[in-house]
Design a protein around this motif. Sequence first.
Motif, mmCIF file in Angstrom:
data_model
loop_
_atom_site.group_PDB
_atom_site.id
_atom_site.type_symbol
_atom_site.label_atom_id
_atom_site.label_comp_id
_atom_site.label_asym_id
_atom_site.label_seq_id
_atom_site.Cartn_x
_atom_site.Cartn_y
_atom_site.Cartn_z
ATOM 1 N N ALA A 21 0.840 -1.201 0.000
ATOM 2 C CA ALA A 21 0.000 0.000 0.000
ATOM 3 C C ALA A 21 0.877 1.254 0.000
ATOM 4 O O ALA A 21 0.592 2.225 -0.704
ATOM 5 N N GLU A 22 1.941 1.210 0.750
ATOM 6 C CA GLU A 22 2.843 2.366 0.859
ATOM 7 C C GLU A 22 3.405 2.770 -0.512
ATOM 8 O O GLU A 22 3.620 3.948 -0.771
ATOM 9 N N LYS A 41 -8.188 -2.269 12.101
ATOM 10 C CA LYS A 41 -9.057 -1.200 11.596
ATOM 11 C C LYS A 41 -8.975 0.039 12.481
ATOM 12 O O LYS A 41 -9.260 1.145 12.040
ATOM 13 N N GLN A 42 -8.585 -0.167 13.733
ATOM 14 C CA GLN A 42 -8.422 0.985 14.643
ATOM 15 C C GLN A 42 -6.999 1.546 14.559
ATOM 16 O O GLN A 42 -6.615 2.405 15.342
ATOM 17 N N GLY A 43 -6.209 0.998 13.657
ATOM 18 C CA GLY A 43 -4.827 1.494 13.500
ATOM 19 C C GLY A 43 -3.861 0.860 14.470
ATOM 20 O O GLY A 43 -2.739 1.348 14.650
ATOM 21 N N GLU A 53 2.789 0.701 12.780
ATOM 22 C CA GLU A 53 1.493 1.356 13.015
ATOM 23 C C GLU A 53 1.379 2.671 12.264
ATOM 24 O O GLU A 53 0.311 3.000 11.741
ATOM 25 N N GLU A 54 2.479 3.409 12.175
ATOM 26 C CA GLU A 54 2.442 4.691 11.455
ATOM 27 C C GLU A 54 2.021 4.452 9.999
ATOM 28 O O GLU A 54 1.141 5.126 9.471
ATOM 29 N N LEU A 55 2.651 3.459 9.368
ATOM 30 C CA LEU A 55 2.330 3.183 7.959
ATOM 31 C C LEU A 55 0.928 2.594 7.819
ATOM 32 O O LEU A 55 0.238 2.850 6.832
ATOM 33 N N GLU A 61 -5.892 5.566 6.078
ATOM 34 C CA GLU A 61 -6.553 6.867 5.887
ATOM 35 C C GLU A 61 -6.546 7.285 4.416
ATOM 36 O O GLU A 61 -7.474 7.930 3.936
ATOM 37 N N ALA A 62 -5.490 6.898 3.708
ATOM 38 C CA ALA A 62 -5.404 7.249 2.271
ATOM 39 C C ALA A 62 -6.310 6.355 1.426
ATOM 40 O O ALA A 62 -6.395 6.538 0.210
ATOM 41 N N GLY A 63 -6.938 5.357 2.052
ATOM 42 C CA GLY A 63 -7.878 4.484 1.328
ATOM 43 C C GLY A 63 -7.183 3.417 0.497
ATOM 44 O O GLY A 63 -7.802 2.762 -0.335
ATOM 45 N N ARG A 64 -5.878 3.230 0.705
ATOM 46 C CA ARG A 64 -5.160 2.209 -0.083
ATOM 47 C C ARG A 64 -5.074 0.863 0.647
ATOM 48 O O ARG A 64 -4.638 -0.124 0.083
#
Length: 472
Positions: A21-22, A41-43, A53-55, A61-64
Amino acid sequence: MYNIAVAGTGYVGLVAGVCFAEVGHQVTCVDIDESKVKLMKQGISPIYESGLEELMRKNYEAGRLNYTTDYKKAYKNADAIFIGVGTPEKSDGSADLTYIATVARQIAETIEKDCLVVVKSTVPVGTNDKVEQFIYDFLPHEEELITGNDFGVGKKIRVEVASNPEFLAQGTAVRDTLNAARIIIGTESKWAEEMLMKIYEPFNIPIVSVNRRSAEMIKYASNDFLALKISYMNDIANLCELVGANIQDVAIGMSFDDRIGSKFLNAGIGYGGSCFPKDTKALKYLAEQYGYDLKTIKAAIDVNTEQKTKLYQKASKRLITFNGLKVAVLGLTFKPGTDDLRESPSLDNIPLLLDQGASIFAYDPVGSDNFRKKYSEGKHKKGNITYVKDIKDALNGANVCFIFTEWDQIKAVKPEDYKKYMKTPLVYDGRNIYGVDYMRECGVEYYSVGRPISKGNLSIIPKKETDFSGTR
Ligand code: NAD
């Protein structure tokens, strides 16, 4: 960019999914464990891995990036499905392929368009062939499978299996994936090779493309070579103890030779984790199936098995019994930077100490919760175990201390502290953290691996830079 599904959100699957995704792919991570999916889903990452977790949050959030237990939705329209489920060891040492087979069947019963299935899990040589056959067997009747270069007219969907073994190390998994030394792909057709090359293009990492069986073998050969290197150094360390040499000095001397390299030369309490122990046994088993005696790997396994309890054996001779003693245990995970306990040396030693009636006070910065699931706080056999959040609480009044993991927090304990807090400052260090002389000077009775003498004799005189100025 591709529509990618990843089966399994453990160390391999989740990190791969997040990194895909990144670099811009559309990714759905699938797991059968609902609690994990809810957390993700909660990050929140279900595994402890630096930077993950950051990624996860950024790409979610970017929807990817998405997470689901609904494999049908995820696999149906995927261009590629990466399999990262576990392949644990069976009692005979062979790899358990049940999870792989389940995913293969789910894929076969679900997919509706051409799809590349990519096995990231570590699997014995020949497994990818079987997975492809397995998918073929379970594809619904009206849809036919096209394999290899056999892509023909009138076939409805094309499914192919490729091998793409993973080389990340736990603790540095995200960094390892985004900056891997190489990506290995094993394919049987141009179509599969080209798609995998395109998926990995944004990573800008060297790609080694081979056939499926060679790719499967590269994974085992690499892991087992590293395991062998560790066992070799442990074997030499044991000899150092007998002949009066210092294994750390020996390793430094060896490391200047480019042919040897400087990594994986640390002697210690033996390798653990989810990979080396099972991958050495699986390759030995595979060789046996072909009537071949893989002597080097057998030796690596034997050395490692003995190494894990060597310090315990040493301490047993010194103390006669652990009954009623307060034992400080520093470190539970198989290495720093992870909460993974699989095949950790702590799991070999703690039951022995409990059987002997020890009262254990265990410290680990992230592994205690997982360990508690195996050994709840309280009484076990003749002994008992308590988990502490502060190293001082483990050391306070202890009769003996074992160091099993070289976490920074543990390395930060000063030699003086053992003398200050323990009832009898007796330390068995499985990670060679401290200088032998300094511990003794601080009044600590100290035993480590392969270092009967101090490191004091070592000095390195660097090469002189030649100065040509003023020679004319
Ligand atoms: P893991 O046990 O951490 O994770 C496996 C995940 O798969 C679990 O979350 C489980 O719930 C899930 N799962 C099981 N069945 C499933 C299904 N049908 N559909 C979807 N999800 C399912 O495993 P891991 O440590 O990531 O290892 C995975 C594979 O990668 C193994 O073959 C291992 O040898 C290999 N590998 C691991 C590492 C490592 O450092 N852990 C490194 C390289 C390769």
